[in-house]
Design a protein around this motif. Structure first.
Motif, PDB file in Angstrom:
ATOM      1  N   ALA A 104       0.836  -1.202   0.000  1.00 21.40           N
ATOM      2  CA  ALA A 104       0.000   0.000   0.000  1.00 21.40           C
ATOM      3  C   ALA A 104       0.870   1.250   0.000  1.00 21.40           C
ATOM      4  O   ALA A 104       1.997   1.243   0.470  1.00 21.40           O
ATOM      5  CB  ALA A 104      -0.917   0.000   1.214  1.00 21.40           C
ATOM      6  N   PHE A 105       0.319   2.320  -0.525  1.00 22.09           N
ATOM      7  CA  PHE A 105       0.976   3.621  -0.469  1.00 22.09           C
ATOM      8  C   PHE A 105       0.033   4.564   0.273  1.00 22.09           C
ATOM      9  O   PHE A 105      -0.130   4.459   1.473  1.00 22.09           O
ATOM     10  CB  PHE A 105       1.318   4.111  -1.874  1.00 22.09           C
ATOM     11  N   GLN A 106      -0.663   5.441  -0.404  1.00 19.08           N
ATOM     12  CA  GLN A 106      -1.605   6.313   0.297  1.00 19.08           C
ATOM     13  C   GLN A 106      -2.868   5.531   0.647  1.00 19.08           C
ATOM     14  O   GLN A 106      -3.292   4.641  -0.091  1.00 19.08           O
ATOM     15  CB  GLN A 106      -1.954   7.529  -0.565  1.00 19.08           C
ATOM     16  N   MET A 107      -3.467   5.886   1.793  1.00 19.19           N
ATOM     17  CA  MET A 107      -4.646   5.179   2.288  1.00 19.19           C
ATOM     18  C   MET A 107      -5.724   6.170   2.699  1.00 19.19           C
ATOM     19  O   MET A 107      -5.434   7.324   3.006  1.00 19.19           O
ATOM     20  CB  MET A 107      -4.272   4.302   3.485  1.00 19.19           C
ATOM     21  N   ALA A 108      -6.967   5.727   2.702  1.00 22.33           N
ATOM     22  CA  ALA A 108      -8.090   6.560   3.147  1.00 22.33           C
ATOM     23  C   ALA A 108      -9.121   5.653   3.806  1.00 22.33           C
ATOM     24  O   ALA A 108      -9.270   4.488   3.422  1.00 22.33           O
ATOM     25  CB  ALA A 108      -8.702   7.317   1.974  1.00 22.33           C
ATOM     26  N   MET A 109      -9.840   6.195   4.787  1.00 26.03           N
ATOM     27  CA  MET A 109     -10.783   5.379   5.538  1.00 26.03           C
ATOM     28  C   MET A 109     -12.137   6.071   5.628  1.00 26.03           C
ATOM     29  O   MET A 109     -12.223   7.299   5.649  1.00 26.03           O
ATOM     30  CB  MET A 109     -10.237   5.111   6.944  1.00 26.03           C
ATOM     31  N   GLN A 110     -13.186   5.265   5.676  1.00 23.04           N
ATOM     32  CA  GLN A 110     -14.524   5.805   5.920  1.00 23.04           C
ATOM     33  C   GLN A 110     -15.294   4.849   6.831  1.00 23.04           C
ATOM     34  O   GLN A 110     -15.002   3.654   6.894  1.00 23.04           O
ATOM     35  CB  GLN A 110     -15.293   6.007   4.617  1.00 23.04           C
ATOM     36  N   LYS A 111     -16.269   5.432   7.546  1.00 26.85           N
ATOM     37  CA  LYS A 111     -17.172   4.625   8.353  1.00 26.85           C
ATOM     38  C   LYS A 111     -18.483   4.496   7.604  1.00 26.85           C
ATOM     39  O   LYS A 111     -19.065   5.490   7.157  1.00 26.85           O
ATOM     40  CB  LYS A 111     -17.416   5.279   9.714  1.00 26.85           C
ATOM     41  N   ALA A 112     -18.942   3.268   7.422  1.00 28.04           N
ATOM     42  CA  ALA A 112     -20.185   3.014   6.693  1.00 28.04           C
ATOM     43  C   ALA A 112     -20.886   1.811   7.299  1.00 28.04           C
ATOM     44  O   ALA A 112     -20.262   0.771   7.544  1.00 28.04           O
ATOM     45  CB  ALA A 112     -19.898   2.752   5.202  1.00 28.04           C
ATOM     46  N   ASN A 113     -22.168   1.970   7.575  1.00 28.07           N
ATOM     47  CA  ASN A 113     -22.985   0.872   8.111  1.00 28.07           C
ATOM     48  C   ASN A 113     -22.380   0.289   9.396  1.00 28.07           C
ATOM     49  O   ASN A 113     -22.423  -0.919   9.626  1.00 28.07           O
ATOM     50  CB  ASN A 113     -23.156  -0.233   7.064  1.00 28.07           C
ATOM     51  N   GLY A 114     -21.822   1.177  10.227  1.00 27.61           N
ATOM     52  CA  GLY A 114     -21.281   0.743  11.499  1.00 27.61           C
ATOM     53  C   GLY A 114     -19.906   0.100  11.425  1.00 27.61           C
ATOM     54  O   GLY A 114     -19.381  -0.342  12.450  1.00 27.61           O
ATOM     55  N   LYS A 115     -19.298   0.066  10.235  1.00 28.18           N
ATOM     56  CA  LYS A 115     -17.975  -0.536  10.088  1.00 28.18           C
ATOM     57  C   LYS A 115     -16.995   0.477   9.513  1.00 28.18           C
ATOM     58  O   LYS A 115     -17.386   1.465   8.883  1.00 28.18           O
ATOM     59  CB  LYS A 115     -18.044  -1.771   9.171  1.00 28.18           C
ATOM     60  N   TYR A 116     -15.718   0.209   9.742  1.00 23.77           N
ATOM     61  CA  TYR A 116     -14.664   1.055   9.215  1.00 23.77           C
ATOM     62  C   TYR A 116     -13.978   0.340   8.049  1.00 23.77           C
ATOM     63  O   TYR A 116     -13.485  -0.786   8.207  1.00 23.77           O
ATOM     64  CB  TYR A 116     -13.640   1.382  10.302  1.00 23.77           C
ATOM     65  N   TYR A 117     -13.960   1.011   6.907  1.00 20.01           N
ATOM     66  CA  TYR A 117     -13.338   0.446   5.712  1.00 20.01           C
ATOM     67  C   TYR A 117     -12.111   1.273   5.341  1.00 20.01           C
ATOM     68  O   TYR A 117     -12.170   2.502   5.267  1.00 20.01           O
ATOM     69  CB  TYR A 117     -14.319   0.425   4.546  1.00 20.01           C
ATOM     70  N   LEU A 118     -11.017   0.567   5.106  1.00 20.21           N
ATOM     71  CA  LEU A 118      -9.769   1.194   4.690  1.00 20.21           C
ATOM     72  C   LEU A 118      -9.523   0.874   3.224  1.00 20.21           C
ATOM     73  O   LEU A 118      -9.595  -0.289   2.815  1.00 20.21           O
ATOM     74  CB  LEU A 118      -8.602   0.677   5.540  1.00 20.21           C
ATOM     75  N   TYR A 119      -9.233   1.928   2.447  1.00 17.46           N
ATOM     76  CA  TYR A 119      -8.967   1.777   1.016  1.00 17.46           C
ATOM     77  C   TYR A 119      -7.496   2.127   0.795  1.00 17.46           C
ATOM     78  O   TYR A 119      -7.065   3.242   1.104  1.00 17.46           O
ATOM     79  CB  TYR A 119      -9.870   2.696   0.199  1.00 17.46           C
ATOM     80  N   THR A 120      -6.724   1.181   0.283  1.00 19.81           N
ATOM     81  CA  THR A 120      -5.296   1.405   0.102  1.00 19.81           C
ATOM     82  C   THR A 120      -4.955   1.439  -1.382  1.00 19.81           C
ATOM     83  O   THR A 120      -5.326   0.539  -2.145  1.00 19.81           O
ATOM     84  CB  THR A 120      -4.452   0.308   0.791  1.00 19.81           C
ATOM     85  N   ALA A 121      -4.264   2.506  -1.780  1.00 20.77           N
ATOM     86  CA  ALA A 121      -3.763   2.597  -3.152  1.00 20.77           C
ATOM     87  C   ALA A 121      -2.430   1.865  -3.223  1.00 20.77           C
ATOM     88  O   ALA A 121      -1.596   1.974  -2.324  1.00 20.77           O
ATOM     89  CB  ALA A 121      -3.595   4.061  -3.554  1.00 20.77           C
TER      90      ALA A 121
END
Length: 323
Positions: A25-42
């Protein structure tokens, strides 16, 4: 020089780990959706993104790999997608050429250059491509800033300009993103196509990164300095002030001479940095071109700029080097 085998940490503890199936992974971003935390890694080396469920930080769960689009028949390498932003249910991905000397891909591979907008609200586990915007005329899009709302900010290339400039994107219709405005220093306006090779661009002005807070854009502007713009009117960015940073800092074996600029909360300060030396590629053996032998190396730094008067910002301190 030996490679470090253990992580370099201070006042931190390793909690969880995932090998991302060998796609670093390089840059990463996170969001909270439907009570869960999702991490998106480029990915640093691969064309695409990994989605992880990190609701339990000690046990990150890999959800899926999202393969990035390929645009040239028979070519499955050289497409850079290492930068990402997520906010308001949208994922903004940056696309451009890949630096072969850093990644090991073949040199001069073609790549699609621009930004893509994805829906990660409808189904956070499965990003859906909504729209895209091409940034031709160079290396594509290097970075972006998006904290939600109607506008995203790109450091991207454009026909008729040298290297990366600021491009403000209107996402009112995410299926059809369009440019609201652009801004750069006059030296970047050119006629025809840029002939500057990779490495040579490090000696010329280019916007490496942008952060926006309270309608002020803070530009890490290589070979210009920290630049601040009033972006209340997205169609007409207005120059506020700047402080030169390189020289004296950066250049030589360094990467971007001005790498990052982050406003420090609600205080009148901005943290700025240069990009550190890449000594492995400056081994004293190459006589010409990027990575050639250098006599001395300028100091790199992390510093603090005071911006009480935006028209007269001042570098007030530099973090000390480690003993």
């Amino acid at each position: 020089m030996e490679r470090r085998k253990e992580p370099l940490m201070k006042n931190m503890a390793l909690v969880g780990y995932d090998d991302l199936d060998g796609r670093p992974a390089f840059q990463m971003a996170m969001q909270k959706a439907n009570g869960k935390y999702y991490l998106y890694t480029a990915s640093w080396r691969h064309n695409g993104w990994t989605v992880l469920d990190v609701t339990d930080p000690a046990s990150p769960r890999k959800v899926r790999w999202v393969q990035g689009p390929w645009f040239y028949e028979g070519i499955r390498d050289g497409q850079n997608t290492c930068k990402i932003q997520v906010a308001d249910g949208l994922m903004i991905t940056a696309h451009g050429t890949m630096a072969s000397f850093l990644t090991g891909c073949a040199p001069n591979l073609p790549a699609w250059c621009g930004m893509m907008v994805w829906d990660v609200k409808t189904d956070p586990k499965n990003p859906k491509l909504l729209g895209q915007f091409e940034c031709s005329g160079g290396q594509g899009v290097h970075r972006s800033f998006y904290s939600g709302g109607r506008y995203a900010y790109l450091t991207g290339c454009c026909e008729g300009y040298e290297s990366f400039i600021l491009r403000i994107m209107d996402l009112k219709d995410p299926k059809h993103p369009r440019e609201a405005s652009r801004w750069c220093v006059p030296e970047q306006v050119i006629r025809g196509e840029s002939k500057t090779g990779f490495g040579e661009h490090l000696k010329k002005p280019f916007v490496h990164a942008v952060t926006v807070k309270d309608d002020v854009a803070y530009l890490a502007y290589a070979n210009v300095g920290l630049v601040m713009l009033d972006v209340r009117d997205k169609k007409n960015p207005v120059f506020m002030g700047k402080v030169p940073l390189n020289p004296p800092f950066g250049r030589g074996a360094s990467g971007a001479p001005v790498h990052s600029a982050f406003p420090l909360g609600d205080r009148p300060y901005v943290v700025v940095s240069t990009e550190g030396e890449r000594s492995r590629y400056f081994d004293g053996k190459k006589e010409e071109g990027f990575g050639k032998k250098i006599v001395t190396q300028a100091m790199n730094m992390i510093g603090i700029v005071e911006i009480t008067d935006p028209g007269e910002p001042n570098l007030i301190s530099v973090f000390p080097y480690r003993d």
